[in-house]
Structures are given as C-alpha cells and as structure tokens.
Design an enzyme around this catalytic site. Structure first.
Site, PDB file in Angstrom:
ATOM      1  N   ASP A   1       0.874  -1.174   0.000  1.00 45.61           N
ATOM      2  CA  ASP A   1       0.000   0.000   0.000  1.00 45.61           C
ATOM      3  C   ASP A   1       0.916   1.231   0.000  1.00 45.61           C
ATOM      4  O   ASP A   1       1.360   1.668   1.053  1.00 45.61           O
ATOM      5  CB  ASP A   1      -0.883  -0.029   1.245  1.00 45.61           C
ATOM      6  CG  ASP A   1      -1.830   1.154   1.354  1.00 45.61           C
ATOM      7  OD1 ASP A   1      -1.978   1.892   0.367  1.00 45.61           O
ATOM      8  OD2 ASP A   1      -2.410   1.343   2.437  1.00 45.61           O
TER       9      ASP A   1
ATOM     10  N   GLU B   1      -0.599  10.593   0.291  1.00 44.42           N
ATOM     11  CA  GLU B   1      -1.965  10.065   0.371  1.00 44.42           C
ATOM     12  C   GLU B   1      -2.306   9.635   1.784  1.00 44.42           C
ATOM     13  O   GLU B   1      -3.414   9.846   2.268  1.00 44.42           O
ATOM     14  CB  GLU B   1      -2.116   8.880  -0.597  1.00 44.42           C
ATOM     15  CG  GLU B   1      -3.554   8.396  -0.782  1.00 44.42           C
ATOM     16  CD  GLU B   1      -3.947   7.236   0.127  1.00 44.42           C
ATOM     17  OE1 GLU B   1      -5.078   6.762   0.006  1.00 44.42           O
ATOM     18  OE2 GLU B   1      -3.118   6.814   0.971  1.00 44.42           O
TER      19      GLU B   1
ATOM     20  N   ASP C   1      -5.207   1.407  -6.171  1.00 39.80           N
ATOM     21  CA  ASP C   1      -4.801   1.238  -4.776  1.00 39.80           C
ATOM     22  C   ASP C   1      -5.117  -0.184  -4.339  1.00 39.80           C
ATOM     23  O   ASP C   1      -5.667  -0.974  -5.105  1.00 39.80           O
ATOM     24  CB  ASP C   1      -5.544   2.259  -3.893  1.00 39.80           C
ATOM     25  CG  ASP C   1      -4.735   2.711  -2.685  1.00 39.80           C
ATOM     26  OD1 ASP C   1      -4.001   1.869  -2.121  1.00 39.80           O
ATOM     27  OD2 ASP C   1      -4.836   3.893  -2.296  1.00 39.80           O
TER      28      ASP C   1
END
Length: 351
Positions: free
Chosen positions: A175, A207, A230
């Site tokens: 991630d 982010e 994502d």
C-alpha cells in the site's frame, strides 16, 4: 518482480517520497512518455493516443505508512509519532530504519517489559505514545553524533519475498507500491495498442496523511476521468468470509468507501469490460478508509472517478501480502478500459 521488489524495498514516508519518485521517473522515461509533475512531487507519464479522446488520470500513491522522530530522550531513546494510520497493537518488537540525510540506523520498537506490567495493563493495547525506538545509543549525545534529529522519518523493515506458491507476494509498502507498479505497467502496455486518449500514469504524494497530492496533481492535466489504483482489504482469513475480497480472485472494484461513491456509468462500464474480456473481478464495499479518488472526483466541476486495485492482507503494518495474478489481471483490466474509452464512449457516460 524485480521492479516491484525495488519499489517496495525503497523508502518513501509521506513527505519523503524522493526515492520512489526517482524510480518512477526512470521507468516513465523508459516508455518514452513525457514526464510531468506538480510542486509537491507527484509524477506522471503523459502518453497521447491517436485521436482527441478524453484525458485519463491513472494514479497510485508513492508514500507508505511510517513514523517520524518526535523526541530524543536523555538516555538515547527515540520517541516517535505516526505518519498515516497505525494500529498500536502491530508495533511492539518490530524492526525499523531511522533515515538521516546520509545514513540509515536500525532500531526496534520497545516498551516497558510485560514482566513488570500490572495485571490491568496486560489486558490493554499498549499505547504508541508510551513506546520508543531503541537504536543502541548510550545517551542523547551519541544520537546527536550519529546525525539523528527530530523530524527524521522512520520506515518499517520487511524484505520482499515471493512465497512458495509462486503467486503470493510478501513485502512492506504494498500500500501503495502495488499501485505505482500498476501505473507503470499500464503505461508500458498502452505503447503497444491503439487508443484515442491522452493518458497520465503515475503516482501522487502524501496520500496516507490526507490525500494531499491528490488535491494538487489534477491541476497538471485537468483530467476528464480518473482512476485511483490502490489496494483494498482482503478478508480471506480463517473465518466465513466467502463473499468478501480475497487474494487471487481478481481486481477489486470499489463500490463504496468513506470518500467516494464512484461514477455509476463508469463503474458499470468497468464491469462490462471485465466480463467481456473474461477478467475475474471482485467488489469492495467498505465504510471506513478512502483513497486519492476522494479528492480526484471533486476537482473543479467534477471528474468521473473509480478505484480499481488488488486485495491485500495486513496493510498499515510492517508486512503485507497481495497476489501476482491479481496484479496481472488488474493491469489487463485497466488497459482494456483505456482502449474502450474513446470520445464517443466517454460522452455516453453522461447519458
């Protein structure tokens, strides 16, 4: 897997994404795409198609959940604060790297030993504010000599590994280095196909601390349509989650999260393309969490937006897992979507 290994093992805390940006820039330039960036550090490759189709933004994000040095104690221990969302319970006894300007220092996250905790303390999650990082220093002066300062980023340690099934990938920062990888892979694949769009493939910054790069990046290209690439939450642990996302079952299409309800016609088009091309897919409905899509879709007068990615286990910890097969199918789905979205098909989204 060499590129994904390099991306995950590089260090990119929020605000400190330069090592990832350098890899992205190198790989974008290999495709022959024009490199564009904003002033916060988000970077994209611009690839123009054969006609005047829509401008498509396809973005991962470069940063990973990490920490920052907040205090150096007189005894040479480091206090720290989170960069991104951490659950305190996953931290104790984990190895980390403290990143100075010139050097890296390995440490371990420590706490008061359980042997001396009171009974009621043992029943609680130990709070991050009482943890520290032990780098083996004797005192504050030695830490200073080593060049470690308040404000230095701290990165989890977890080497990349492809597990024995030859499909499950274990690494830190999937991630969202998985999204960075997919953006680069799609940019490579669209070199070989006919499409009519102007496509921007790349990644944003920051982010994990509030979708900050996603607020500035759209001003580079003023997209007509955006796709956040994502990871989502795999719920295939040892319990009855047969209807939930799992590793190896295809790309994950988000129908709902805390920041976005996707453009419905775009959502339906993605599903149509997946089924037409026999690409397996999964649906994600999650009330918590969000992605850069939450900012992208609010740009100016609105941008049709969707989240497409892969299911992942154990994110927002030192280690995570995804499926190589899911990466391949996600790249295929994203490439087919770009092929389909000419000006006519784009305009049909609003009928």
């Amino acid at each position: 897997m060499d590129l994904l290994k390099e991306l995950t093992e590089a260090n990119g805390a929020p605000g400190f994404e330069k090592p990832i940006r350098q890899i992205m820039k190198r790989e974008i330039e290999k495709t022959g795409a024009k490199t564009v960036s904003d002033r916060l550090g988000s970077i994209f490759g611009e690839k123009c198609g054969s006609e005047n189709g829509p401008k498509i933004l396809l973005a991962g994000h470069m940063d990973e959940v990490a920490f920052m040095v907040s205090e150096i104690t007189k005894d040479g221990y480091l206090r720290f604060v989170p960069l991104g969302g951490w659950w305190d319970q996953v931290l104790l006894a984990q190895r980390v790297k403290v990143m100075t300007k010139d050097k890296e220092f390995t440490g371990v996250i420590g706490s008061k030993p359980p042997h001396i905790l009171q009974a009621e303390e043992l029943k609680k999650v130990y709070p991050m504010r009482e943890m520290f990082i032990d780098i083996g220093a004797n005192d504050k002066d030695q830490v200073k000599q080593w060049g470690i300062k308040v404000g230095d980023p701290i990165i989890p340690i977890c080497p990349f590994e492809l597990l024995p099934d030859n499909d499950t990938i274990l690494a830190k920062a999937l991630d969202n280095r998985a999204g960075c990888y997919l953006a680069l892979e799609v940019l490579k694949q669209i070199r070989e196909i006919n499409h009519s769009n102007t496509v921007y493939c790349g990644a944003t910054v920051q982010e994990e601390v509030g979708l900050r790069g996603a607020a500035t990046a759209p001003y580079i290209m003023e997209p007509d349509l955006s796709i956040a690439v994502d990871v989502g939450i795999a719920q295939d642990g040892p319990s009855d989650n047969s209807n939930k996302a799992k590793l190896g079952s295809g790309p994950l299409i988000t129908f709902l999260d805390s920041s976005l309800i996707p453009h419905i016609s775009l959502r339906d088009l993605v599903i149509e393309i997946a089924e037409k091309n026999s690409i397996p897919y999964q649906v994600d409905i999650m009330l918590g969490g969000g992605t850069d899509a939450g900012r992208f879709h609010l740009f100016k007068k609105g941008v049709p937006t969707i989240v497409i990615g892969v299911a992942a286990r154990y994110i927002h910890s030192h280690v995570s897992m995804i499926s190589k097969k899911d990466l391949e199918n996600s790249a295929k789905l994203l490439t087919e979507l770009i092929k389909e979205l000419d000006a006519n098909r784009f305009n049909q989204l609003f009928n």
